[in-house]
Design a protein around this motif. Structure first.
Motif, PDB file in Angstrom:
ATOM      1  N   ILE A  35      30.020  49.967  33.874  1.00 49.32           N
ATOM      2  CA  ILE A  35      30.140  50.534  35.220  1.00 49.32           C
ATOM      3  C   ILE A  35      31.311  49.905  35.961  1.00 49.32           C
ATOM      4  CG2 ILE A  35      29.041  50.621  37.501  1.00 49.32           C
ATOM      5  CD1 ILE A  35      26.395  51.158  36.027  1.00 49.32           C
ATOM      6  N   SER A  36      31.483  48.591  35.843  1.00 46.88           N
ATOM      7  CA  SER A  36      32.588  47.944  36.561  1.00 46.88           C
ATOM      8  C   SER A  36      33.942  48.352  35.988  1.00 46.88           C
ATOM      9  CB  SER A  36      32.417  46.418  36.565  1.00 46.88           C
ATOM     10  OG  SER A  36      32.441  45.882  35.253  1.00 46.88           O
ATOM     11  N   LEU A  37      34.027  48.544  34.671  1.00 44.70           N
ATOM     12  CA  LEU A  37      35.279  49.026  34.077  1.00 44.70           C
ATOM     13  C   LEU A  37      35.566  50.461  34.514  1.00 44.70           C
ATOM     14  CD1 LEU A  37      35.014  47.559  30.484  1.00 44.70           C
ATOM     15  CD2 LEU A  37      36.738  46.968  32.212  1.00 44.70           C
ATOM     16  N   THR A  38      34.537  51.280  34.546  1.00 45.19           N
ATOM     17  CA  THR A  38      34.700  52.675  34.961  1.00 45.19           C
ATOM     18  C   THR A  38      35.166  52.741  36.411  1.00 45.19           C
ATOM     19  OG1 THR A  38      32.967  53.355  33.431  1.00 45.19           O
ATOM     20  CG2 THR A  38      33.550  54.913  35.180  1.00 45.19           C
ATOM     21  N   THR A  39      34.556  51.954  37.264  1.00 41.46           N
ATOM     22  CA  THR A  39      34.928  51.925  38.675  1.00 41.46           C
ATOM     23  C   THR A  39      36.373  51.481  38.848  1.00 41.46           C
ATOM     24  OG1 THR A  39      32.630  51.458  39.265  1.00 41.46           O
ATOM     25  CG2 THR A  39      34.291  50.991  40.929  1.00 41.46           C
ATOM     26  N   ALA A  40      36.768  50.427  38.144  1.00 41.11           N
ATOM     27  CA  ALA A  40      38.156  49.947  38.235  1.00 41.11           C
ATOM     28  C   ALA A  40      39.137  51.026  37.784  1.00 41.11           C
ATOM     29  CB  ALA A  40      38.327  48.683  37.399  1.00 41.11           C
ATOM     30  N   LEU A  41      38.806  51.710  36.708  1.00 41.17           N
ATOM     31  CA  LEU A  41      39.672  52.781  36.201  1.00 41.17           C
ATOM     32  C   LEU A  41      39.765  53.926  37.204  1.00 41.17           C
ATOM     33  CD1 LEU A  41      41.239  54.124  33.778  1.00 41.17           C
ATOM     34  CD2 LEU A  41      39.051  55.156  33.201  1.00 41.17           C
ATOM     35  N   LEU A  42      38.632  54.350  37.726  1.00 41.37           N
ATOM     36  CA  LEU A  42      38.619  55.505  38.618  1.00 41.37           C
ATOM     37  C   LEU A  42      39.296  55.223  39.951  1.00 41.37           C
ATOM     38  CD1 LEU A  42      35.076  56.996  37.907  1.00 41.37           C
ATOM     39  CD2 LEU A  42      37.306  57.786  37.052  1.00 41.37           C
ATOM     40  N   HIS A  43      39.259  53.978  40.411  1.00 39.17           N
ATOM     41  CA  HIS A  43      39.937  53.714  41.691  1.00 39.17           C
ATOM     42  C   HIS A  43      41.395  53.346  41.485  1.00 39.17           C
ATOM     43  CE1 HIS A  43      40.592  49.376  42.320  1.00 39.17           C
ATOM     44  NE2 HIS A  43      39.407  49.124  41.855  1.00 39.17           N
ATOM     45  N   GLY A  44      41.846  53.245  40.224  1.00 34.28           N
ATOM     46  CA  GLY A  44      43.273  53.102  39.945  1.00 34.28           C
ATOM     47  C   GLY A  44      43.773  51.694  39.776  1.00 34.28           C
ATOM     48  N   ALA A  45      42.890  50.740  39.556  1.00 34.69           N
ATOM     49  CA  ALA A  45      43.344  49.363  39.353  1.00 34.69           C
ATOM     50  C   ALA A  45      44.194  49.270  38.096  1.00 34.69           C
ATOM     51  CB  ALA A  45      42.143  48.423  39.240  1.00 34.69           C
ATOM     52  N   ASN A  46      45.270  48.519  38.176  1.00 35.35           N
ATOM     53  CA  ASN A  46      46.083  48.285  36.985  1.00 35.35           C
ATOM     54  C   ASN A  46      46.177  46.804  36.632  1.00 35.35           C
ATOM     55  OD1 ASN A  46      47.859  47.522  39.003  1.00 35.35           O
ATOM     56  ND2 ASN A  46      49.222  49.254  38.707  1.00 35.35           N
ATOM     57  N   ILE A  47      45.505  45.967  37.404  1.00 38.72           N
ATOM     58  CA  ILE A  47      45.278  44.568  37.053  1.00 38.72           C
ATOM     59  C   ILE A  47      43.773  44.359  37.194  1.00 38.72           C
ATOM     60  CG2 ILE A  47      45.653  42.160  37.664  1.00 38.72           C
ATOM     61  CD1 ILE A  47      48.357  42.944  38.785  1.00 38.72           C
ATOM     62  N   VAL A  48      43.080  44.229  36.086  1.00 43.46           N
ATOM     63  CA  VAL A  48      41.620  44.113  36.126  1.00 43.46           C
ATOM     64  C   VAL A  48      41.240  42.687  35.768  1.00 43.46           C
ATOM     65  CG1 VAL A  48      39.444  44.988  35.206  1.00 43.46           C
ATOM     66  CG2 VAL A  48      41.353  46.554  35.584  1.00 43.46           C
ATOM     67  N   HIS A  49      40.515  42.066  36.657  1.00 43.38           N
ATOM     68  CA  HIS A  49      40.138  40.661  36.529  1.00 43.38           C
ATOM     69  C   HIS A  49      38.682  40.529  36.124  1.00 43.38           C
ATOM     70  CE1 HIS A  49      39.189  36.536  37.898  1.00 43.38           C
ATOM     71  NE2 HIS A  49      40.449  36.318  37.640  1.00 43.38           N
ATOM     72  N   ASP A  50      38.346  39.445  35.519  1.00 42.81           N
ATOM     73  CA  ASP A  50      36.979  39.040  35.179  1.00 42.81           C
ATOM     74  C   ASP A  50      36.428  39.681  33.907  1.00 42.81           C
ATOM     75  OD1 ASP A  50      37.123  37.514  37.447  1.00 42.81           O
ATOM     76  OD2 ASP A  50      35.542  38.529  38.544  1.00 42.81           O
ATOM     77  N   VAL A  51      37.257  40.307  33.093  1.00 46.89           N
ATOM     78  CA  VAL A  51      36.763  40.867  31.831  1.00 46.89           C
ATOM     79  C   VAL A  51      36.206  39.723  30.985  1.00 46.89           C
ATOM     80  CG1 VAL A  51      37.369  42.105  29.721  1.00 46.89           C
ATOM     81  CG2 VAL A  51      38.402  42.775  31.899  1.00 46.89           C
ATOM     82  N   GLY A  52      34.949  39.851  30.620  1.00 45.17           N
ATOM     83  CA  GLY A  52      34.289  38.831  29.814  1.00 45.17           C
ATOM     84  C   GLY A  52      33.509  37.805  30.616  1.00 45.17           C
ATOM     85  N   PHE A  53      33.563  37.875  31.957  1.00 49.67           N
ATOM     86  CA  PHE A  53      32.789  36.951  32.781  1.00 49.67           C
ATOM     87  C   PHE A  53      31.327  37.368  32.766  1.00 49.67           C
ATOM     88  CE2 PHE A  53      35.915  34.921  36.008  1.00 49.67           C
ATOM     89  CZ  PHE A  53      36.798  34.628  34.997  1.00 49.67           C
ATOM     90  N   MET A  54      30.449  36.384  32.705  1.00 44.57           N
ATOM     91  CA  MET A  54      29.007  36.630  32.744  1.00 44.57           C
ATOM     92  C   MET A  54      28.377  35.673  33.749  1.00 44.57           C
ATOM     93  SD  MET A  54      28.199  37.048  28.659  1.00 44.57           S
ATOM     94  CE  MET A  54      26.541  37.663  28.938  1.00 44.57           C
TER      95      MET A  54
END
Length: 180
Positions: A35-54
Motif C-alpha cells: 500500500i505504501s509503495l502504491t501510494t508513493a507511485l500514485l502521488h508521483g514520488a521519485n525519491i522513495v524512502h524507508d524501503v525495507g524499514f520495519m
C-alpha cells in the motif's frame, strides 16, 4: 500540492514506501509495504524512502527490500500504460495468421514476449512443482536472492571526476579545525 510543485519545477519529490510497522515478514508486512509503495507511485514520488524499514523504523530487512523491489516491478508494469501503435497492434500479423494461426513461434511474438513484468520471487507453478523446488516461502526465496546479491554484486565505480571532487571535499573537511 508538494508533489505538483516538485513536478512543475522539475525537482525531486520525496515519498515513503515499502515499509511496515510489522515486526516480521508476514501478511501485515506485505499489505503495508504494498500500500505504501502504491501510494508513493500514485502521488508521483521519485525519491522513495524507508524501503525495507520495519517496526516503525526500528528494524530493517534486506528480504523486505528484495520483496519490495519485486512489488515495484508489478506496480510499474500495472501503471505503465499500453502503447497503441503499428507494432503493438500487430494488425499485419493478424492478417497474416488469421484467427487459427500459430502466434507463438512468430517473429513478432519472439520480439515482445519478454516485455511483460515477471516476478523473480512469486512461485507461479503448481503445488507439486512448488514442492519439488523445495516448498519455499517468499521470505526464503527473498533471503536466497539477498545472499546472491551480496555474494555477486560488483558496484560500478563512481566517475573519476566525482571521485576527485569527493576526495577534495574530504581533504578540506579533514584539514578544518573541526578535525584537529
Amino acid at each position: 500540492v508538494p508533489t505538483e510543485m516538485g513536478k512543475y519545477y522539475n525537482l525531486p519529490v520525496f515519498g515513503l514506501g515499502g515499509s511496515t510497522d510489522a515486526k516480521v515478514l508476514d501478511e501485515q508486512c506485505g499489505l503495508e509495504a504494498t500500500i505504501s509503495l502504491t501510494t508513493a507511485l500514485l502521488h508521483g514520488a521519485n525519491i522513495v524512502h524507508d524501503v525495507g524499514f520495519m517496526d516503525a523504523g526500528l528494524q530493517g530487512s534486506l528480504q523486505l527490500q528484495v520483496i519490495a523491489n519485486d512489488t515495484i516491478g508489478f506496480l510499474r508494469a500495472a501503471t505503465a500504460g499500453v502503447p497503441v501503435d503499428q507494432e503493438s497492434l500487430a494488425l499485419d500479423v493478424i492478417d497474416e495468421l488469421g484467427p487459427t494461426g500459430d502466434y507463438l513461434p512468430h517473429a513478432h511474438t519472439m520480439r515482445h514476449y519478454k516485455e511483460p513484468f515477471y516476478s523473480q520471487l512469486a512461485d507461479k507453478g503448481t503445488y507439486s512443482q512448488w514442492q519439488s523446488r523445495g516448498a519455499t516461502t517468499m521470505e526464503a526465496r527473498a533471503a536466497k536472492e539477498v545472499d546472491r546479491i551480496l555474494e555477486n554484486h560488483q558496484p560500478e565505480p563512481l566517475p573519476v571526476d566525482v571521485q576527485r571532487d569527493l576526495k577534495t571535499i574530504l581533504e578540506r573537511q579533514q584539514a578544518s579545525a573541526q578535525y584537529k
